[in-house]
Design a protein around this motif. Structure first.
Motif, mmCIF file in Angstrom:
data_model
loop_
_atom_site.group_PDB
_atom_site.id
_atom_site.type_symbol
_atom_site.label_atom_id
_atom_site.label_comp_id
_atom_site.label_asym_id
_atom_site.label_seq_id
_atom_site.Cartn_x
_atom_site.Cartn_y
_atom_site.Cartn_z
ATOM 1 N N CYS A 56 0.815 -1.216 0.000
ATOM 2 C CA CYS A 56 0.000 0.000 0.000
ATOM 3 C C CYS A 56 0.845 1.260 0.000
ATOM 4 C CB CYS A 56 -0.931 0.028 1.218
ATOM 5 S SG CYS A 56 -2.238 -1.195 1.115
ATOM 6 N N SER A 57 2.019 1.194 0.550
ATOM 7 C CA SER A 57 2.840 2.395 0.659
ATOM 8 C C SER A 57 3.925 2.443 -0.399
ATOM 9 C CB SER A 57 3.468 2.475 2.050
ATOM 10 O OG SER A 57 4.376 1.402 2.226
ATOM 11 N N SER A 58 3.771 1.693 -1.477
ATOM 12 C CA SER A 58 4.760 1.753 -2.549
ATOM 13 C C SER A 58 4.799 3.177 -3.084
ATOM 14 C CB SER A 58 4.414 0.756 -3.654
ATOM 15 O OG SER A 58 3.206 1.106 -4.259
ATOM 16 N N GLY A 59 5.798 3.530 -3.816
ATOM 17 C CA GLY A 59 6.052 4.893 -4.246
ATOM 18 C C GLY A 59 4.945 5.554 -5.045
ATOM 19 N N GLU A 60 3.768 4.995 -5.104
ATOM 20 C CA GLU A 60 2.678 5.549 -5.897
ATOM 21 C C GLU A 60 2.230 6.894 -5.325
ATOM 22 O OE1 GLU A 60 -1.846 4.348 -6.888
ATOM 23 O OE2 GLU A 60 -0.374 2.736 -6.956
ATOM 24 N N GLU A 61 2.114 7.888 -6.196
ATOM 25 C CA GLU A 61 1.658 9.211 -5.795
ATOM 26 C C GLU A 61 0.184 9.138 -5.390
ATOM 27 O OE1 GLU A 61 0.898 13.456 -7.980
ATOM 28 O OE2 GLU A 61 2.432 12.156 -8.803
ATOM 29 N N SER A 62 -0.186 9.906 -4.384
ATOM 30 C CA SER A 62 -1.584 9.890 -3.953
ATOM 31 C C SER A 62 -2.445 10.638 -4.971
ATOM 32 C CB SER A 62 -1.715 10.526 -2.573
ATOM 33 O OG SER A 62 -1.338 11.884 -2.633
ATOM 34 N N LYS A 63 -3.675 10.245 -5.038
ATOM 35 C CA LYS A 63 -4.609 10.854 -5.984
ATOM 36 C C LYS A 63 -5.103 12.186 -5.425
ATOM 37 C CE LYS A 63 -6.207 6.492 -7.951
ATOM 38 N NZ LYS A 63 -5.316 6.497 -9.067
ATOM 39 N N ARG A 64 -5.282 13.146 -6.323
ATOM 40 C CA ARG A 64 -5.830 14.453 -5.972
ATOM 41 C C ARG A 64 -7.062 14.677 -6.829
ATOM 42 N NH1 ARG A 64 -0.745 18.456 -5.097
ATOM 43 N NH2 ARG A 64 0.373 17.067 -3.708
ATOM 44 N N TYR A 65 -8.079 15.236 -6.210
ATOM 45 C CA TYR A 65 -9.351 15.449 -6.904
ATOM 46 C C TYR A 65 -9.633 16.942 -7.010
ATOM 47 C CZ TYR A 65 -9.940 10.489 -6.243
ATOM 48 O OH TYR A 65 -9.753 9.138 -6.275
ATOM 49 N N TYR A 66 -10.144 17.347 -8.181
ATOM 50 C CA TYR A 66 -10.371 18.759 -8.451
ATOM 51 C C TYR A 66 -11.833 19.015 -8.791
ATOM 52 C CZ TYR A 66 -5.342 19.043 -8.591
ATOM 53 O OH TYR A 66 -4.025 18.984 -8.244
ATOM 54 N N GLN A 67 -12.314 20.147 -8.309
ATOM 55 C CA GLN A 67 -13.671 20.606 -8.571
ATOM 56 C C GLN A 67 -13.554 22.063 -9.004
ATOM 57 O OE1 GLN A 67 -16.252 18.374 -7.993
ATOM 58 N NE2 GLN A 67 -17.824 19.768 -8.703
ATOM 59 N N LEU A 68 -14.245 22.447 -10.056
ATOM 60 C CA LEU A 68 -14.240 23.842 -10.478
ATOM 61 C C LEU A 68 -14.936 24.687 -9.417
ATOM 62 C CD1 LEU A 68 -15.264 23.476 -14.235
ATOM 63 C CD2 LEU A 68 -12.977 23.849 -13.317
ATOM 64 N N PRO A 69 -14.350 25.830 -9.048
ATOM 65 C CA PRO A 69 -15.039 26.687 -8.079
ATOM 66 C C PRO A 69 -16.285 27.281 -8.718
ATOM 67 C CG PRO A 69 -13.035 27.738 -8.886
ATOM 68 C CD PRO A 69 -13.071 26.361 -9.472
ATOM 69 N N VAL A 70 -17.369 27.327 -7.958
ATOM 70 C CA VAL A 70 -18.640 27.850 -8.463
ATOM 71 C C VAL A 70 -19.073 28.995 -7.558
ATOM 72 C CG1 VAL A 70 -21.070 27.315 -8.913
ATOM 73 C CG2 VAL A 70 -19.313 25.615 -9.410
#
Length: 187
Positions: A16-30
């Motif tokens: 689980c802690s392999s060098g994989e970058e964590s996911k980031r989620y984006y939402q357009l500001p409204v």
């Protein structure tokens, strides 16, 4: 038995802690500052029927153009909800704020409404530090069809996906302002 469980847990944690970058989620500001208007008080009504995006933008990943002919779809920088929904919600909010006295909605309002459909062909960052927002919109105004293309290039002042999404949102807001101006000029 305990030794086996500890070893299995250690392998699981390592995987689980392999060098994989964590996911980031984006939402357009409204923006949320539109004054409430009832349908009976409104002089005009606009239904934003749909905002469509091509397949390469319809996935979860934020898109970045790496050359004149190559695009990369991010694996770890993702849209928090489908991009077409975000664009439609932002467009309704922006038009509502810029068209006082109008009711702008994402569902049908009645027989006297204008209907807006937008096809977005570009909504991505680019290798030269710019973002691209392009496409066309089609308005049905009292049975008359009005079609307009748009193409906005805006410069990112900083690197990174956070900045890219903010500049994309600003460019989308700019296009909403252009649509609002066109609507205000109509009889």
């Amino acid at each position: 038995m305990k030794k086996w469980l500890v070893t299995a847990a250690a392998f699981w944690l390592a995987a689980c802690s392999s060098g994989e970058e964590s996911k980031r989620y984006y939402q357009l500001p409204v923006i949320q500052n539109a004054a409430p208007v009832s349908v009976s008080q409104a002089s005009r009504q606009l239904w934003v029927e749909q905002v469509t995006v091509p397949d390469y933008l319809a996935g979860n990943g934020v898109v970045y153009q790496t050359s004149d002919v190559q695009y990369t779809i991010a694996n770890n920088n993702l849209w928090a909800s489908p991009l077409d929904q975000q664009l439609r919600n932002a467009l309704v909010a922006n038009l509502s704020a810029q068209l006082p006295g109008w009711v702008v909605a994402s569902q049908p309002l009645g027989a006297a409404q204008d209907t807006l459909n937008v096809t977005v062909t570009g909504f991505h960052g680019r290798y030269d530090g710019r973002v691209i927002v392009s496409g066309e919109w089609l308005l049905n105004h009292q049975g008359q069809l009005i079609k307009r293309p748009f193409h906005i290039e805006a410069l990112q002042n900083q690197d990174g996906y956070d900045e890219m999404v903010k500049v994309l949102a600003d460019a989308w807001k700019q296009e909403a302002a252009s649509i609002a101006q066109a609507l205000n000029r109509m009889p």
